[in-house]
Design a protein around this motif. Sequence first.
Motif, short mmCIF file in Angstrom:
data_model
loop_
_atom_site.label_atom_id
_atom_site.label_comp_id
_atom_site.label_asym_id
_atom_site.label_seq_id
_atom_site.Cartn_x
_atom_site.Cartn_y
_atom_site.Cartn_z
N ALA A 71 -3.60 10.72 -0.78
CA ALA A 71 -3.66 10.28 -2.17
C ALA A 71 -5.11 9.97 -2.57
CB ALA A 71 -2.78 9.06 -2.38
N LEU A 81 -0.51 6.45 -7.06
CA LEU A 81 -1.82 7.06 -7.19
C LEU A 81 -1.67 8.50 -7.67
CD1 LEU A 81 -3.72 5.92 -3.97
CD2 LEU A 81 -4.51 5.60 -6.31
N MET A 127 4.90 12.52 -0.53
CA MET A 127 4.68 11.20 0.08
C MET A 127 6.02 10.53 0.40
SD MET A 127 1.45 10.91 0.20
CE MET A 127 1.29 12.67 0.30
N ILE A 149 0.85 -1.20 0.00
CA ILE A 149 0.00 0.00 0.00
C ILE A 149 0.88 1.25 0.00
CG2 ILE A 149 -1.79 1.26 1.25
CD1 ILE A 149 -2.71 -1.45 2.37
N ARG A 150 2.01 1.16 0.73
CA ARG A 150 2.95 2.28 0.77
C ARG A 150 3.48 2.59 -0.64
NH1 ARG A 150 8.03 2.77 -0.63
NH2 ARG A 150 8.46 0.66 0.06
N THR A 198 0.84 4.37 -2.86
CA THR A 198 0.51 5.77 -2.55
C THR A 198 1.07 6.77 -3.57
OG1 THR A 198 0.49 5.12 -0.24
CG2 THR A 198 0.52 7.48 -0.70
N LEU A 256 4.27 1.97 5.92
CA LEU A 256 2.97 2.52 5.52
C LEU A 256 2.66 3.76 6.35
CD1 LEU A 256 0.36 2.23 3.91
CD2 LEU A 256 -0.51 0.72 5.66
N THR A 304 7.54 7.94 3.36
CA THR A 304 8.37 6.76 3.23
C THR A 304 9.79 6.97 3.75
OG1 THR A 304 7.11 6.23 1.27
CG2 THR A 304 9.15 5.01 1.60
N TYR A 343 0.28 7.82 6.67
CA TYR A 343 -1.04 8.42 6.46
C TYR A 343 -1.21 9.02 5.07
CZ TYR A 343 -2.18 7.88 11.38
OH TYR A 343 -2.47 7.35 12.59
N GLY A 344 -0.11 9.09 4.30
CA GLY A 344 -0.19 9.67 2.96
C GLY A 344 -1.25 9.03 2.08
N ILE A 345 -1.54 7.75 2.33
CA ILE A 345 -2.52 7.06 1.50
C ILE A 345 -3.88 7.78 1.55
CG2 ILE A 345 -3.12 5.45 3.39
CD1 ILE A 345 -3.10 4.50 -0.33
#
Lengths: 319, 348
Positions: free
Chosen positions: B195, B62, B253, B55-56, B59, B188, B258, B190-192
């Motif tokens: 995005a 996306l 991000m 998921i990281r 991000t 991972l 990361t 909070y940037g997700i």
Amino acid sequence: MSFLEVLYFIIPSAIFYAAPLIFTAIGGVFSERSGVVNIGLEGLMVMGAFIGIVFNLTFVGTFGAMTPWVSIIAAMIVSGIFAIMHAVATISFRADQTISGVAINMLGVAIALFSVKMIYGKGQTDYIQERFIRFDIPFLSDIPVLGPMLFKDVYSTSILAFIVAIGAWFVIYKTPFGLRLRAVGEHPMAADTMGVNVTKMRYIAVILSGMLAGVGGAVYAQSISAEFSHSTINGQGFMALAAMIFGKWHPLGALGAALFFGFAQALSIVGGQIPIINQVPSYYLHILPYVLTILAVAGFIGKAHAPKASGVPYIKGKR
Amino acid sequence: MPNRVVNILVPVISVILGLLVGAVVMLASGYDPVAGYAALWNGIFGDSYTIGETIRTITPYLLSGLAVAFAFRTGLFNIGVEGQLLVGWFAAAYVGIAFDLPMYIHLPLAIIAAAVAGGLWAFIPGLLKAKLQVHEVIVTIMMNYIALHTTNVLIRMVANGKETTAPIKETASLKSAFFESMTDFSRLHYGIFIALAMVLVMWFILEKTTTGFELKAVGFNKHASEYAGMNVNKNIILSMVISGAFAGLAGAMEALGTFQYASVKGGFTGIGFDGIAVALLGANTPLGVVFGAVLFGALKFGALNMPNAADIPVEIVSIVIALIIFFVACGYIIRYFLEKLNKKKEAK
């Protein structure tokens, strides 16, 4: 260091760095003159560099001192075949030429690195034993001033690059083939009406561009880097593309632009040894070719016009 | 077959073809494709750590996908996402390091700095396109290299000559203790959420605002838009700037989530270029970009497991991704075959 000594030093290095760009840029001229944008030059160059090095490492025992030349031919053939992919996509399947070019770039790097890891079990190849060497041209190198500047310590590949550029000019501007090529790039429908096979012309042009880019990559790898890794070809294809635009889609213009970019590259690499230039932070020398290209396309150095049909797939019967 | 179904089928068929050809390549090179794809699967879904890292990876994809897609909708091809990402990365890291502020100001400031930096970097090709009809592809490619060299110089300056800057202040970090505990200390962050919020923003701009309508109109037909009284030049610049802002956020991000620092780079990150693939696969729609980013992000991260588990070079996944773009670009021929297939069915 006197001014003359600086010239003796910098001009041969400029030509040395320009040679691969000249080959590739001429390849770009062929493709775009026929109406096919070829952003994939970078990937085709990667392929050429990769094949050149692998062939050189594998067959050095068989061909001895001739190995670099045979490797160039191998690179030319493989890159030419690789370019067929771009040709099929853009000419027959009407794919967006820029997007197909981007795919070619990604694919070229991926295939080359995948194969290197598969063959050698590591991310980069060994250094090649046989590479292009410099030599002095007899008689000409004895000319005062010009001799040491242009004819001493030259690479035969640099001479070949000049020959290819002038040859391309002759082919594009002085032969029936060249006339058809340009016609197909400017107005394919008119060319088609006159009986020129648009599809065939474009296929030939794209394959030629692949072959020349392959030669450019192989020359770069066998004279400058002497090995292949992920960073061997790092933007030279795009530089060649820029040289082609800077040279206004003309073979000799591209030659001049490539020489100029070679000069900028040489300055950024050997500039530290030259007075005055070593005062300029290398950063400015690094970005110089890119900034100049932007200025060139922005029309500050005379308006340049791309071939009219460049980037447009030709669909028979469509107005 | 309705057009909608065909539009979805083309990318799906392209992905399947890409994976199939990838398998053929593995087979031809003497590797076991089943073991290869199994290793890929485990690299993506193996345990909570790999899921977190997947998921990281998704991000920034996306955001870079949104950036490319947004420009495409106005008929612009922004290859410069890579460069805009790099300046965004630097800007976010710089704000994250240089200031001492409470988190509710510092974090948004760092994120906005990245978006502004990316937007400004894209403003130049936008302006040149609008005022001088310079092709944006050439300018953005050149701007990528200028960005690479410029950020490297700036990073050395901020890092006092070293290759890597100090870590950003905690008040500017997107780090998530909650995600860390859930995913076995993956990176991972909070940037997700940012995005995904941007996916909504893009959808909102394009579908619910007058500006979005104008941007799309310019993409469909410049001359008609001009005739209808729209300011084409303004829309071209605006589209590039918004696209660049998305790209800058992708850099944020990396800087705030990361890596938590900026470092001198020998080459490009590739996230920007892969954004082209993401956007193409997603047919330049916000929802499509989500699918594209999930697929390519997962493939890219999962591939890292392939050398260890199956002894296959990671580049096989790059080959697959490049092939997928290639097949999507050749959509005409896939459509052609689908139509033929359809006609046969109708004849029966």
